[in-house]
Scaffold this motif. Structure first.
Motif: not given
Ligand code: MG
Ligand code: ATP
Lengths: 406, 327, 322
Positions: A78, A193-194
């Motif tokens: 991240s 991000d995910e």
């Molecule tokens: Mg993360």
């Protein structure tokens, strides 16, 4: 010839860029006349107080590429993404987007769009307003906004939800809106991000393919963060593996799977994970062998040639890495390679439908084998398996680097 | 491809030259931006709080008064000595005691009643709970000054409805605002009437924010009602009621309007004309300033008040960790 | 390939996506309502045990007493306002004659309407300024890291505890020097002075808003100010309404400063004007006072009742997170 027209008309394109780009951003054009959107990281390091979240990461992400950043929790994925976005300022190193140094440019000027793990939809705006917000800020004319939002909503199948607030949507719908919010902006780079981690397994699999198709058709450079190696393997043009803030390997899924540079990458990529057996390389009368407490396996000549330059002395402490599918139960294969045979105790049989995972114990090592569905084994019985020594990896026990380069 | 390389190189070198500049500017903004957002509030506070405070502190160390308005002397802690040990302490100490007693009692009373009512209202079987709540909250909704002024009528000795009611019941009327002791009780009562709805609402909000799972978990562990209150409700309540308690105490320590409007500090004391029996420090220093022009003394008294309230607040802040940051 | 071609291709590629929503929709709508419904069913079916019933009735009785006690003074003011004559001398709780004369008199014979106007201007203005000061400062404290952040707010909160009686002199002198005494608009700014408590509690509220929203907006191309204006401000609205209300009410019944600064009857606020009715112990015009009080309080009470839910939720959310 390969032509890219992302902005339907020249004027809108200019307006968007005048509105959104920091004065110092130059647009780099490629040979075909459209602008480049490659991302380059040069020696990025980021520290939070004492913690080094990212250490000296250099990465070249090509224009139109789908790059997946993968790694365990806390590995700094991240952080890298947020540095590209400009949400975090790196401690040292440089970021280039489209060939332009953007270190001192705030997110506003980087012309990127980001999809957050929990979507971060504005709760006080409805779906339409959520998607239009970025365009409005960038002073895109109203009719253009309307056209783009509607087209994008159509594309994502959320056209009938435009009037709803985020809290009136299901997880999957929210996810689409978050995607839509990124897409309508027509940015140079998508950062995700995910984005799928909050969805249930089935929806996640579905969205995975949809996302891929979307990226293929929009051809926007994408950096995608996930901790799920399966997602990484299926989606990425290339995969970058991070561990403790250090970049381990960047390559295509095939290379990563077949030729991991170290034990971490080898263990992280692939499911079930690669079997690791600690032991040593020794010279015996039958030649070079790998031996641990219980088993002795001869190293075939081709492998020997590959590793010999890397081995200073014998015996040498190594870790043998075997993919589950390289533990073979087929009689034909076993007959052909009698010296690769190992007798194992079957601990657990895990039927997965199309295949079966066998959890085995051989001497002190526990192994997992992936075999066809019709194999006839039961818990507790002894089973003979052949280790496909042509395909194994050997890792230096100290440095954990892969000694085999295929 | 050549063009593209050229562009890449040029843009790099071109921007590198100005990077230093623009990096500088961006860094500068990054540092200054937060203060820009604070500036409006800080400016107003500086002018309306900090300057007056500085002025008060300055005056507190002088003997400034009507007669020495321009020719005042610095007397160090003379005013402090005067307040607590000098001749003036006879006037001041009863005021000081009553101020502390008033603030403490009124905070405790308001909190106790508020919490009690909140617990009653939070009964899930009480379906008309919202109706009671809406009515009970009315005193909070009334503008305080108007309410207090009305109370002077309600508690009026000769025609106030409270005494009328007592007379109807065959009891002797109470000299609410004219007897020293009853005047103090009146202040506490009126302040309770004004203050409990706030406490009640806050406690109710807090009670409702405690997730039902906690109670279910306690049920499974076999906790009794009292144990549930002691181990679940109370600690959770404390988390947010302590800031409320502090601010209530501090507010009442300086609750000028309550005393000034209800009794005006009266009834008068026999031993001094400076302060009445119900004067708290806030009203006393107001009188010292505006009626008796004893600026130095009043300033020192303000400082004493500030030290007490400030210290308590600081202790409470530390206790509750209200400012612990998770960065 | 043309642009429209690309578009079509994109649509074709992602056509599958469209199949999803219908079913999800249904599930989605069900999800939100189900828990409450289930709860309601549960509650209806539960049989109370005897001690619970007794407790319930005990609770009711106590609450009735509390309700009566809290209504008592208000009820008296209401009756007094309908009472004939100037003063309220009575041996009964309920008057024998009702009249609305007092209301008419307040409006006709006093400057009541002017006081209301003054109060409204003063309170609205200062509350708006206060909200602005609070919101910006709370945003600063909540969203930025800077030197003095941690102890800054604490110090402000502490300094705020400094008693106002001496500050009165300083402010009075200041206004006098600037020749702004008896100036309603200057006084508006005095009353709007930033409140550390409001900032603290609003900051707590803003802290509970996810930081990703800011970041999403920033990536969308927003400046810090736009994040504040379009994301944080609308989301913090419940808390800001509370701040507005507190500030409004505070100024509405402020007495100490206004009685010192506003000397001209033209500039009287409601609080000042009302006090004049009963200033003289022996010529107190209680009935007029009551009528005026009711007229002055009623709008505030009504607004308060409507906004009260914001107050409580804002308060707890702000304080718990603090
Ligand atoms: Mg993360
Ligand atoms: N704002 C911050 N302050 C201090 N430390 C931080 C901050 N952000 C991240 N870190 C630390 O940096 C490291 C990397 O964090 P990061 O969020 O990038 O991990 P991640 O790979 O995204 O993990 P996950 O898969 O759990 O999201 C962690 O050790 C984390 O604790």
């Amino acid at each position: 010839m390969h032509e890219r027209v992302r902005f339907p008309d020249e004027r809108a394109y200019k307006r968007v860029f005048k509105g959104s780009l920091h004065a110092s951003v130059c647009i780099t054009l490629n040979r075909e006349g459209s602008y480049l959107a490659d991302v380059r990281l040069e020696g990025i390091t980021k520290t939070f107080g004492e913690v080094v979240a990212v250490r000296d990461v250099s990465l070249d992400i090509a224009d139109e590429e789908f790059l997946v950043l993968v790694g365990p929790s806390g590995s700094g994925k991240s952080t890298v993404l947020r540095i590209i976005a400009g949400l975090e300022v790196q401690t040292s190193g440089h970021v280039f987007i489209g060939g332009t140094l953007v270190d001192d440019i705030p997110p506003k000027g980087r012309d990127i769009a980001m999809v957050f793990q929990n979507y971060a939809l504005y709760p006080h705006m409805n779906v339409y307003e959520n998607m239009a917000f970025g365009l409005k800020l960038n002073k895109v004319p109203r009719d253009e906004i309307d056209r783009r939002v509607k087209a994008c909503a159509q594309m994502l199948g959320i056209a009938d939800l435009l009037g709803r607030r985020p809290r009136e949507l299901s997880g999957g719908q929210r996810q689409r809106v978050a995607l839509g919010r990124a897409i309508v902006r027509q940015p140079r780079v998508f950062l995700m991000d995910e984005p799928l981690s909050n969805l249930d397994a089935k929806l996640r699999a579905q969205m995975r393919t949809e996302l891929q198709k979307l990226q293929r058709s929009l051809r926007t450079t994408t950096v995608y963060v996930t901790h799920d190696q399966l997602e990484a393997m299926t989606m990425g043009d290339r995969i970058a593996v991070l561990k403790d803030g250090v970049l381990q390997q960047v390559d295509t899924p095939d290379v990563l799977y077949g030729n991991p540079v170290n034990m971490f990458v080898a263990g992280f990529i692939g499911s079930p994970a690669m079997n690791m057996i600690e032991g040593r390389l020794e010279q015996r009368e039958q030649g070079l062998v790998f031996a641990d407490g219980g088993l002795t396996l001869p190293v075939p000549d081709r492998l020997k040639q590959m590793i010999s330059p890397n081995i200073p002395r014998l015996p040498y402490e190594v870790v043998l890495g075997v993919r589950p599918e390289d533990l073979v139960g087929e009689p034909a294969f076993q007959e052909a390679h009698p010296s690769w045979l190992v007798d194992c105790q079957v601990e657990v049989v895990e039927p997965m439908g199309s295949e079966v995972y066998l959890h085995l114990v051989a001497g002190t090592a526990s192994l997992t084998a992936r075999v066809g569905p019709h194999v006839n084994v039961k818990d507790g019985m002894t089973w003979r398996v052949a280790v496909n020594m042509e395909k194994v990896h050997l890792f230096d026990a100290k440095t954990e680097m892969n000694l085999v380069k295929r | 491809m050549n063009i593209h390389l050229f562009w890449k190189r040029r843009s790099k070198s071109a921007s590198r030259g100005s990077i230093e500049d623009s990096l500088h500017r961006e860094r500068f903004f990054r540092r200054v931006r937060p203060y820009a957002y604070l500036a409006p509030a800080l400016t107003s506070m500086a002018v309306l709080s900090f300057l007056p405070i500085a002025y008060t502190v300055y005056v507190a160390f002088t003997d400034m008064s009507l007669y020495r308005f321009d020719k005042y002397n610095f007397i160090g802690f003379g005013n402090l000595v005067e307040l607590f040990a000098g001749p003036f302490s006879k006037v001041f100490l009863p005021v000081f005691t009553w101020t502390v007693v008033f603030a403490a009692l009124t905070t405790i009373l308001n909190y106790a009643l508020g919490l009690f009512l909140a617990i009653l209202l939070n009964n899930p079987h009480l379906k008309e709970s919202n109706v009671y709540r809406a009515i009970l909250i009315i005193p909070w909704a009334l503008p305080g000054t108007i309410a207090i002024l009305s109370w002077t009528g309600v508690l009026n000795v000769s025609f106030g409805p409270v005494n009328t009611f007592l007379k109807m019941m065959g009891l002797t009327p109470v000299p609410w605002l004219t007897n020293p002791l009853w005047a103090k009780i009146s202040i506490l009562l009126v302040n309770l009437w004004l203050g409990y709805p706030f406490m009640m609402s806050a406690c109710l909000g807090g009670l409702q924010s405690i997730s039902a799972e906690l109670y279910e978990a306690a049920d499974i562990d076999g906790a009794s009602s009292w144990q549930k209150f002691k181990y679940v409700t109370f600690p959770m309540l404390m988390r947010f009621s302590i800031p409320l308690l502090i601010s209530t105490f501090a507010y009442n320590f300086n609750n000028f309007g309550m005393v000034f409007l209800l009794t005006g500090g009266g009834p008068p004391r026999l031993d001094t004309s400076f302060a009445g029996t119900t004067d708290i420090m806030a009203t006393f220093s107001y009188k010292l300033t505006l009626q008796f022009y004893r600026y130095g003394l009043a300033g020192m008294m303000s400082m004493v008040m500030f030290l007490i309230v400030g210290t308590l607040t600081l202790i409470q802040m530390k206790l509750t960790n209200a400012f612990a940051e998770v960065d | 390939m043309t642009d429209s071609g690309r578009c079509k291709q994109a649509q074709g590629d992602t056509a599958i996506i469209r199949e999803g929503p219908g079913r999800e929709d249904l599930r989605d709508r069900g999800v939100d309502k189900e828990p409450t419904r289930r709860k309601a069913v549960l509650r209806g079916k539960t049989r109370l045990r005897t001690f619970e019933v007794v407790g319930l009735w005990l609770t009711r009785v106590i609450l009735w007493v509390a309700v009566l006690a809290s209504l008592f003074p208000t009820a008296w003011v209401v009756t007094a306002s309908f009472q004939k004559g100037d003063a309220f001398f009575s041996n009964t709780l309920i008057p024998k004659q009702f009249t609305v004369e007092n209301y008419a008199k307040v409006i006709r014979e006093t400057d009541f309407l002017r006081w209301v106007k003054n109060s409204l201007i003063l309170c609205t203005g200062s509350a708006l300024i206060q909200v602005f000061l609070t919101a910006t400062a709370a945003y600063g404290f909540s969203r930025f890291r800077f030197r003095g952040r941690k102890y800054g707010l604490m110090t402000l909160l502490l300094l705020q505890m400094f008693p106002a009686s001496m500050a009165l002199v300083a402010i009075y002198t200041m206004l006098a020097r600037l020749n702004l005494l008896d100036n309603l608009y200057a006084f508006m700014f005095v009353m709007a002075g930033g409140s550390a408590f409001n900032i603290w509690i609003t900051k707590g509220y803003m802290d509970s808003l996810p930081k990703e929203l800011d970041e999403a907006a920033m990536v969308d191309g927003a400046t810090h100010w736009q994040v504040f204006r379009y994301v944080i401000l609308p989301l913090a609205r419940p808390m800001l309404i509370v701040v507005f209300l507190w500030s409004f009410m505070g100024t509405y019944s402020e007495f100490m400063l206004s009685s010192a600064v506003l000397k001209n009857p033209h500039n009287y606020t409601i609080a000042l004007g009302l006090q004049r009715f009963i200033l003289n112990q022996f010529a107190a015009r209680w009935t007029l006072f009551s009528a005026a009080s009711l007229m002055a309080s009623l709008p505030v009470v009504i607004i308060w009742m409507f906004l009260q839910k914001y107050v409580v939720s804002g308060l707890t959310r702000g304080a718990v997170k603090g």
